[in-house]
Design a protein around this motif. Structure first.
Motif, PDB file in Angstrom:
ATOM      1  N   GLN A 376       0.808  -1.228   0.000  1.00 45.29           N
ATOM      2  CA  GLN A 376       0.000   0.000   0.000  1.00 45.29           C
ATOM      3  C   GLN A 376       0.834   1.267   0.000  1.00 45.29           C
ATOM      4  N   LYS A 377       2.145   1.126   0.281  1.00 45.44           N
ATOM      5  CA  LYS A 377       2.986   2.334   0.217  1.00 45.44           C
ATOM      6  C   LYS A 377       3.321   2.695  -1.225  1.00 45.44           C
ATOM      7  N   VAL A 378       3.204   1.712  -2.145  1.00 43.50           N
ATOM      8  CA  VAL A 378       3.565   1.990  -3.544  1.00 43.50           C
ATOM      9  C   VAL A 378       2.393   2.017  -4.515  1.00 43.50           C
ATOM     10  N   THR A 379       1.325   1.312  -4.217  1.00 37.92           N
ATOM     11  CA  THR A 379       0.248   1.190  -5.206  1.00 37.92           C
ATOM     12  C   THR A 379      -1.116   1.051  -4.516  1.00 37.92           C
ATOM     13  N   GLY A 380      -2.186   1.028  -5.316  1.00 36.43           N
ATOM     14  CA  GLY A 380      -3.530   0.792  -4.768  1.00 36.43           C
ATOM     15  C   GLY A 380      -4.461   1.982  -4.896  1.00 36.43           C
ATOM     16  N   ASN A 381      -3.904   3.194  -4.887  1.00 39.36           N
ATOM     17  CA  ASN A 381      -4.734   4.388  -5.130  1.00 39.36           C
ATOM     18  C   ASN A 381      -3.838   5.529  -5.606  1.00 39.36           C
ATOM     19  N   PHE A 382      -4.433   6.717  -5.745  1.00 37.95           N
ATOM     20  CA  PHE A 382      -3.696   7.834  -6.337  1.00 37.95           C
ATOM     21  C   PHE A 382      -3.206   8.811  -5.282  1.00 37.95           C
ATOM     22  N   GLU A 383      -2.332   8.361  -4.413  1.00 32.24           N
ATOM     23  CA  GLU A 383      -1.748   9.281  -3.444  1.00 32.24           C
ATOM     24  C   GLU A 383      -0.432   9.813  -3.994  1.00 32.24           C
ATOM     25  N   VAL A 384      -0.142  11.066  -3.660  1.00 31.92           N
ATOM     26  CA  VAL A 384       1.137  11.648  -4.062  1.00 31.92           C
ATOM     27  C   VAL A 384       2.280  10.781  -3.510  1.00 31.92           C
ATOM     28  N   ASN A 385       3.266  10.573  -4.337  1.00 34.45           N
ATOM     29  CA  ASN A 385       4.457   9.743  -4.041  1.00 34.45           C
ATOM     30  C   ASN A 385       4.263   8.243  -4.255  1.00 34.45           C
ATOM     31  N   LYS A 386       3.016   7.817  -4.494  1.00 34.14           N
ATOM     32  CA  LYS A 386       2.853   6.412  -4.889  1.00 34.14           C
ATOM     33  C   LYS A 386       3.173   6.293  -6.373  1.00 34.14           C
ATOM     34  N   ASP A 387       3.424   5.077  -6.829  1.00 30.07           N
ATOM     35  CA  ASP A 387       3.622   4.851  -8.257  1.00 30.07           C
ATOM     36  C   ASP A 387       2.295   5.051  -8.992  1.00 30.07           C
ATOM     37  N   PHE A 388       2.397   5.493 -10.230  1.00 27.67           N
ATOM     38  CA  PHE A 388       1.180   5.666 -11.033  1.00 27.67           C
ATOM     39  C   PHE A 388       0.845   4.330 -11.688  1.00 27.67           C
ATOM     40  N   ASP A 389       0.030   3.528 -11.005  1.00 23.86           N
ATOM     41  CA  ASP A 389      -0.513   2.272 -11.539  1.00 23.86           C
ATOM     42  C   ASP A 389      -1.982   2.560 -11.799  1.00 23.86           C
ATOM     43  N   ALA A 390      -2.374   2.609 -13.068  1.00 26.18           N
ATOM     44  CA  ALA A 390      -3.715   3.105 -13.367  1.00 26.18           C
ATOM     45  C   ALA A 390      -4.271   2.467 -14.622  1.00 26.18           C
ATOM     46  N   ILE A 391      -5.607   2.514 -14.722  1.00 24.81           N
ATOM     47  CA  ILE A 391      -6.221   2.105 -15.983  1.00 24.81           C
ATOM     48  C   ILE A 391      -7.231   3.158 -16.432  1.00 24.81           C
ATOM     49  N   ILE A 392      -7.326   3.283 -17.737  1.00 24.87           N
ATOM     50  CA  ILE A 392      -8.376   4.138 -18.299  1.00 24.87           C
ATOM     51  C   ILE A 392      -9.481   3.210 -18.787  1.00 24.87           C
ATOM     52  N   VAL A 393     -10.652   3.409 -18.195  1.00 21.50           N
ATOM     53  CA  VAL A 393     -11.817   2.583 -18.532  1.00 21.50           C
ATOM     54  C   VAL A 393     -12.715   3.395 -19.454  1.00 21.50           C
ATOM     55  N   ASP A 394     -13.174   2.761 -20.518  1.00 24.78           N
ATOM     56  CA  ASP A 394     -14.103   3.433 -21.429  1.00 24.78           C
ATOM     57  C   ASP A 394     -15.352   2.567 -21.550  1.00 24.78           C
ATOM     58  N   MET A 395     -16.489   3.109 -21.128  1.00 30.28           N
ATOM     59  CA  MET A 395     -17.719   2.317 -21.167  1.00 30.28           C
ATOM     60  C   MET A 395     -18.521   2.550 -22.445  1.00 30.28           C
ATOM     61  N   ASN A 396     -17.876   3.155 -23.438  1.00 33.74           N
ATOM     62  CA  ASN A 396     -18.544   3.321 -24.734  1.00 33.74           C
ATOM     63  C   ASN A 396     -17.559   2.997 -25.855  1.00 33.74           C
ATOM     64  N   VAL A 397     -17.070   1.754 -25.847  1.00 28.10           N
ATOM     65  CA  VAL A 397     -16.058   1.374 -26.834  1.00 28.10           C
ATOM     66  C   VAL A 397     -16.670   0.860 -28.141  1.00 28.10           C
ATOM     67  N   GLU A 398     -17.920   0.411 -28.051  1.00 26.17           N
ATOM     68  CA  GLU A 398     -18.543  -0.104 -29.268  1.00 26.17           C
ATOM     69  C   GLU A 398     -19.125   1.062 -30.045  1.00 26.17           C
ATOM     70  N   SER A 399     -18.934   1.067 -31.346  1.00 26.87           N
ATOM     71  CA  SER A 399     -19.493   2.169 -32.114  1.00 26.87           C
ATOM     72  C   SER A 399     -21.013   2.014 -32.165  1.00 26.87           C
TER      73      SER A 399
END
Ligand code: GUN
Ligand code: FE
Length: 436
Positions: A376-399
């Motif tokens: 939890q000191k390195v990952t799990g959420n977006f706190e300053v000084n943690k590593d940027f482990d992230a995903i971009i989710v798109d709920m409208n990918v189908e045309s």
């Protein structure tokens, strides 16, 4: 400050600050420099933050659309890379039968390094594709194949704990090791992982379960873990049949058997824990040992139904695991959904029980997983000084989905958990690096 590879992400951001607090930042930003999060906030404060960090106008900005959300990378706290070929097969059997009929014969095939390369490349890729930025893997008993797994996660850029499996008894003769050999090989494996000097990948001590080892051997492994400050993983109290056998062999409760082997530490994560009794739960909490909840596996193998809230009441950290191939697919999206369904089902039978919410399973799949793995000191959420482990989710990918109602960020997250899959995982970042 000399900025190295600064990146800015703008859009709707959701993450858990704790088990009970999910933060939603509408039109927010995150500034990432190198692997780390340097700033997070409301869009209106971005120019101040950029000025503070001496970032010019050339800093690349990724701006999310209305159907997209930025969330922490998902954390799979328990999966068997070597069982990927068996996903979806053999669920007419229960655990011990299934291990002997399907699992051990398949794992034996990983003596073949070409086969190892092929399978590990595919499973790590699939895990990343599904949005998993941190995975805690079981390999096989073979060092060479586990080394391939380590090389594969490094090549593909996932954060991982990788375990060489220890088995010295109660399995086919050609899929066990002598205790001295198993210990020596584990030491070799730890050396191999450390020789890579990769910040993201660490070894984890991995006795398969109490039935594969004995007390003396557990104690040897625990000494190694202590000397090298290593994580430990195993399985505990997954089925009634297994619990009964362990109690007969060790003459004590399951958790006590591990405790006598000194394997319950703050850096230990045990999969399942369905049938743990009051005193065992208290013991786990005292030792700071976590549980990986694997709802897909528990349903497919008909092992039982874990009550996550009960573990929380004892103060035990819980994360989610896909447990392939007890589970069907290496996706924490599925694990979050099945965790919700299972909790609703359990609540039908427990008076006054309020089932888990979507926010709580989001916590389990992200920050909860990092806490369960002591990361939890390195990952799990977006706190300053943690590593940027992230995903971009798109709920409208189908045309052609322009009939969709505009959704709020919270609704997009619900949609992702209840109806999303890997196609909705547009991009995956581990320690600031794009890996999908
Ligand atoms: N217990 C011991 N080995 C295993 C395994 O490979 N999968 C599961 N689900 N439980 C186990
Ligand atoms: Fe497992």
């Amino acid at each position: 400050m000399a900025a190295q590879n600064p990146q800015i992400f703008m859009g709707n951001i959701l993450h858990c600050k704790s088990r009970t607090e999910m933060e939603v930042i509408e039109n927010g930003y995150i500034i990432v420099i190198g692997s780390k999060i340097l700033a997070i906030g409301q869009g209106s404060t971005l120019s101040d933050a950029k000025a503070k960090l001496c970032l010019g106008n050339k800093t690349p900005v990724r701006t999310l659309t209305e159907s997209q959300i930025l969330i922490p990378g998902l954390i799979d706290t328990h999966l068997h890379a070597s069982q990927y070929p068996n996903c979806g097969v053999g669920y007419d059997k229960q655990l011990l039968d299934w291990l002997n009929t399907y699992t051990y014969p398949t794992e034996k095939k990983f003596a073949d390094l070409e086969f190892s390369r092929k399978v590990f490349k595919a499973v790590v890729k699939k895990s990343i594709t599904c949005g998993t930025t941190t995975a805690c893997y079981f390999g096989t008993i073979f060092n060479a194949s586990c080394n391939v797994l380590v090389d594969t996660v490094i090549e593909q850029g996932q954060r991982a704990l990788v375990g060489k499996v220890n088995m010295i008894c109660n399995a086919p003769d050609d899929y066990i090791e002598l205790p001295e050999k198993s210990l020596a090989n584990t030491k070799e494996f730890v050396k191999y992982v450390n020789s890579k000097y990769n910040e993201l990948v660490k070894p984890i001590i991995t006795p398969r379960f109490a039935l594969s080892v004995d007390k003396e051997f557990m104690q040897e492994l625990s000494l190694l873990a202590k000397c090298e400050d290593l994580h430990i993983q195993s399985h505990i109290s997954e089925t009634k049949e297994e619990v009964e056998l362990v109690e007969n062999i060790y003459g004590t409760f399951y958790a006590n058997a591990y405790d006598e082997g000194n394997l319950l530490t703050k850096k230990t994560i045990m999969a399942h824990g369905i049938y743990l009794m009051h005193d065992e739960l208290k013991l786990l909490a005292r030792r700071g040992t976590s549980i990986s909840h694997c709802p897909d596996s528990n349903l497919c193998l008909k092992s039982g139904a874990l009550n996550v809230k009960q573990l929380w009441d004892y103060g035990i950290s819980v994360g989610l695991g896909t447990d392939i191939s007890g589970g069907t697919y290496p996706s924490v999206i599925n694990a979050m959904r099945l965790c919700l369904y299972l909790s609703v089902h359990v609540s039908f039978y427990i008076k006054n029980m309020v089932p888990l919410t979507y926010e709580e399973v989001f916590y389990l799949g992200t920050l909860g997983g990092s806490e369960a793995l002591s990361l939890q000191k390195v990952t799990g959420n977006f706190e300053v000084n943690k590593d940027f482990d992230a995903i971009i989710v798109d709920m409208n990918v189908e045309s052609g989905l322009d009939y969709l109602q505009p959704c709020s960020p919270r609704e997009l997250l619900q949609k992702f958990i209840y109806s999303g899959n890997e196609t909705n995982v547009l991009s995956v970042y581990v320690a600031g690096k794009l890996v999908k």
